[in-house]
Design a protein around this motif. Sequence first.
Motif, PDB file in Angstrom:
ATOM      1  N   LEU A   1      40.193   1.620-143.580  1.00 16.79           N
ATOM      2  CA  LEU A   1      39.413   0.438-143.967  1.00 16.79           C
ATOM      3  C   LEU A   1      38.059   0.428-143.257  1.00 16.79           C
ATOM      4  O   LEU A   1      37.013   0.213-143.890  1.00 16.79           O
ATOM      5  N   CYS A   2      38.060   0.669-141.960  1.00 15.72           N
ATOM      6  CA  CYS A   2      36.804   0.689-141.200  1.00 15.72           C
ATOM      7  C   CYS A   2      35.874   1.786-141.707  1.00 15.72           C
ATOM      8  O   CYS A   2      34.667   1.575-141.848  1.00 15.72           O
ATOM      9  N   GLN A   3      36.438   2.961-141.997  1.00 17.35           N
ATOM     10  CA  GLN A   3      35.645   4.075-142.510  1.00 17.35           C
ATOM     11  C   GLN A   3      35.009   3.747-143.855  1.00 17.35           C
ATOM     12  O   GLN A   3      33.867   4.110-144.108  1.00 17.35           O
TER      13      GLN A   3
ATOM     14  N   PRO B   1      17.982  -9.888-133.431  1.00 14.49           N
ATOM     15  CA  PRO B   1      17.848  -9.834-134.887  1.00 14.49           C
ATOM     16  C   PRO B   1      19.180  -9.483-135.546  1.00 14.49           C
ATOM     17  O   PRO B   1      19.876  -8.587-135.107  1.00 14.49           O
ATOM     18  N   ARG B   2      19.517 -10.228-136.558  1.00 13.20           N
ATOM     19  CA  ARG B   2      20.757  -9.985-137.315  1.00 13.20           C
ATOM     20  C   ARG B   2      20.366  -9.623-138.731  1.00 13.20           C
ATOM     21  O   ARG B   2      19.391 -10.110-139.263  1.00 13.20           O
ATOM     22  N   SER B   3      21.183  -8.796-139.301  1.00  7.38           N
ATOM     23  CA  SER B   3      20.888  -8.420-140.682  1.00  7.38           C
ATOM     24  C   SER B   3      21.199  -9.602-141.601  1.00  7.38           C
ATOM     25  O   SER B   3      22.084 -10.398-141.328  1.00  7.38           O
ATOM     26  N   THR B   4      20.444  -9.697-142.662  1.00  5.24           N
ATOM     27  CA  THR B   4      20.722 -10.728-143.644  1.00  5.24           C
ATOM     28  C   THR B   4      21.602 -10.108-144.715  1.00  5.24           C
ATOM     29  O   THR B   4      21.525  -8.921-144.986  1.00  5.24           O
ATOM     30  N   GLY B   5      22.446 -10.872-145.252  1.00  4.15           N
ATOM     31  CA  GLY B   5      23.338 -10.347-146.260  1.00  4.15           C
ATOM     32  C   GLY B   5      24.326 -11.404-146.704  1.00  4.15           C
ATOM     33  O   GLY B   5      24.209 -12.573-146.350  1.00  4.15           O
ATOM     34  N   LEU B   6      25.303 -10.961-147.450  1.00  2.61           N
ATOM     35  CA  LEU B   6      26.307 -11.867-147.989  1.00  2.61           C
ATOM     36  C   LEU B   6      27.633 -11.678-147.265  1.00  2.61           C
ATOM     37  O   LEU B   6      28.162 -10.566-147.230  1.00  2.61           O
ATOM     38  N   PRO B   7      28.189 -12.754-146.707  1.00  2.92           N
ATOM     39  CA  PRO B   7      29.479 -12.621-146.038  1.00  2.92           C
ATOM     40  C   PRO B   7      30.621 -12.551-147.047  1.00  2.92           C
ATOM     41  O   PRO B   7      30.703 -13.367-147.965  1.00  2.92           O
ATOM     42  N   TYR B   8      31.474 -11.556-146.886  1.00  2.00           N
ATOM     43  CA  TYR B   8      32.657 -11.378-147.728  1.00  2.00           C
ATOM     44  C   TYR B   8      33.865 -11.193-146.826  1.00  2.00           C
ATOM     45  O   TYR B   8      33.734 -10.776-145.676  1.00  2.00           O
ATOM     46  N   VAL B   9      35.041 -11.514-147.360  1.00  2.00           N
ATOM     47  CA  VAL B   9      36.284 -11.337-146.622  1.00  2.00           C
ATOM     48  C   VAL B   9      37.170 -10.353-147.376  1.00  2.00           C
ATOM     49  O   VAL B   9      37.272 -10.414-148.603  1.00  2.00           O
ATOM     50  N   VAL B  10      37.789  -9.460-146.617  1.00  2.00           N
ATOM     51  CA  VAL B  10      38.712  -8.476-147.163  1.00  2.00           C
ATOM     52  C   VAL B  10      40.099  -8.795-146.628  1.00  2.00           C
ATOM     53  O   VAL B  10      40.275  -8.978-145.422  1.00  2.00           O
ATOM     54  N   TYR B  11      41.056  -8.907-147.533  1.00  2.00           N
ATOM     55  CA  TYR B  11      42.459  -9.102-147.148  1.00  2.00           C
ATOM     56  C   TYR B  11      43.215  -7.871-147.624  1.00  2.00           C
ATOM     57  O   TYR B  11      43.100  -7.483-148.785  1.00  2.00           O
ATOM     58  N   ALA B  12      43.988  -7.258-146.726  1.00  2.00           N
ATOM     59  CA  ALA B  12      44.770  -6.073-147.090  1.00  2.00           C
ATOM     60  C   ALA B  12      46.181  -6.204-146.524  1.00  2.00           C
ATOM     61  O   ALA B  12      46.355  -6.601-145.376  1.00  2.00           O
ATOM     62  N   ASN B  13      47.162  -5.884-147.348  1.00  2.00           N
ATOM     63  CA  ASN B  13      48.571  -5.900-146.952  1.00  2.00           C
ATOM     64  C   ASN B  13      49.201  -4.605-147.420  1.00  2.00           C
ATOM     65  O   ASN B  13      48.887  -4.109-148.498  1.00  2.00           O
ATOM     66  N   ALA B  14      50.128  -4.083-146.603  1.00  2.00           N
ATOM     67  CA  ALA B  14      50.796  -2.834-146.975  1.00  2.00           C
ATOM     68  C   ALA B  14      51.961  -2.581-146.038  1.00  2.00           C
ATOM     69  O   ALA B  14      52.083  -3.220-144.989  1.00  2.00           O
ATOM     70  N   ALA B  15      52.797  -1.621-146.423  1.00  2.00           N
ATOM     71  CA  ALA B  15      53.781  -1.101-145.478  1.00  2.00           C
ATOM     72  C   ALA B  15      52.965  -0.426-144.377  1.00  2.00           C
ATOM     73  O   ALA B  15      51.966   0.257-144.641  1.00  2.00           O
ATOM     74  N   TYR B  16      53.369  -0.643-143.145  1.00  2.00           N
ATOM     75  CA  TYR B  16      52.577  -0.149-142.013  1.00  2.00           C
ATOM     76  C   TYR B  16      52.473   1.372-142.000  1.00  2.00           C
ATOM     77  O   TYR B  16      53.453   2.081-142.157  1.00  2.00           O
ATOM     78  N   ARG B  17      51.240   1.834-141.813  1.00  2.00           N
ATOM     79  CA  ARG B  17      50.923   3.233-141.535  1.00  2.00           C
ATOM     80  C   ARG B  17      49.797   3.219-140.506  1.00  2.00           C
ATOM     81  O   ARG B  17      48.881   2.400-140.596  1.00  2.00           O
ATOM     82  N   ALA B  18      49.850   4.127-139.568  1.00  2.00           N
ATOM     83  CA  ALA B  18      48.875   4.150-138.475  1.00  2.00           C
ATOM     84  C   ALA B  18      47.434   4.360-138.953  1.00  2.00           C
ATOM     85  O   ALA B  18      46.494   3.972-138.267  1.00  2.00           O
ATOM     86  N   ASP B  19      47.225   4.954-140.123  1.00  2.00           N
ATOM     87  CA  ASP B  19      45.880   5.305-140.575  1.00  2.00           C
ATOM     88  C   ASP B  19      45.165   4.204-141.356  1.00  2.00           C
ATOM     89  O   ASP B  19      43.965   4.298-141.603  1.00  2.00           O
ATOM     90  N   ILE B  20      45.850   3.151-141.736  1.00  2.00           N
ATOM     91  CA  ILE B  20      45.266   2.177-142.666  1.00  2.00           C
ATOM     92  C   ILE B  20      44.032   1.485-142.090  1.00  2.00           C
ATOM     93  O   ILE B  20      42.990   1.410-142.745  1.00  2.00           O
ATOM     94  N   LEU B  21      44.111   0.983-140.868  1.00  2.00           N
ATOM     95  CA  LEU B  21      42.972   0.274-140.289  1.00  2.00           C
ATOM     96  C   LEU B  21      41.772   1.203-140.155  1.00  2.00           C
ATOM     97  O   LEU B  21      40.637   0.814-140.463  1.00  2.00           O
ATOM     98  N   ASN B  22      42.017   2.428-139.724  1.00  2.00           N
ATOM     99  CA  ASN B  22      40.945   3.405-139.633  1.00  2.00           C
ATOM    100  C   ASN B  22      40.297   3.641-140.997  1.00  2.00           C
ATOM    101  O   ASN B  22      39.070   3.690-141.121  1.00  2.00           O
TER     102      ASN B  22
END
Length: 185
Positions: free
Chosen positions: A114-116, A91-112
């Motif tokens: 975003l996921c949070q 079973p998969r959840s139903t919902g709306l697919p969206y895409v997130v694009y993010a750009n920045a000067a690199y910092r180790a915490d950014i991906l974390n």
Amino acid sequence: MSQETPREQQLLITVLGDDPRSMASELCRLCLEARCSISASRLSRHSQAGALVVQASGSWDALARLEGSLAPLGKRLGWQVSVLRTPVNSPRSTGLPYVVYANAAYRADILNELCQFFAVHNIELEAMTCDTYQAPHSATLLMTATLTVNLPQGIQISWLREQFLDFADSLNLDAIIEPWRPTHG
């Protein structure tokens, strides 16, 4: 009354190792020889190494043949191989697919971060890529991330977009969230 086991089953295979080209070739050959079909795959290069994820489907005995041939292949070629049996029609959840694009000067915490953000808002991640690169005219290390998310039905999109843009501004990210659109190449 017992439930009948479906004839078609799936195997999720991950392979890590050197020489991504031979990884793909060898795994496709093994699937063909075992009479399994590949329903999805992802290959990515990381320096000289690669990561390959393959979703194979077939009858239980075909998947058992494939599974039995993976460990010897991995040992012979020095690859790390992982296997997971998955249901065909989970079973998969139903919902709306969206895409997130993010750009920045690199910092180790950014991906974390975003996921949070999406975990806190109970939004499922479907896919995620992140790359770092040197800015063309400076020594600045930049990052770009693309996340495909599945917005739950009933979520107020304008509210979520506003929350996301405030979040992105607080991290100094150049980011957008927009509906997923199929690409036709």
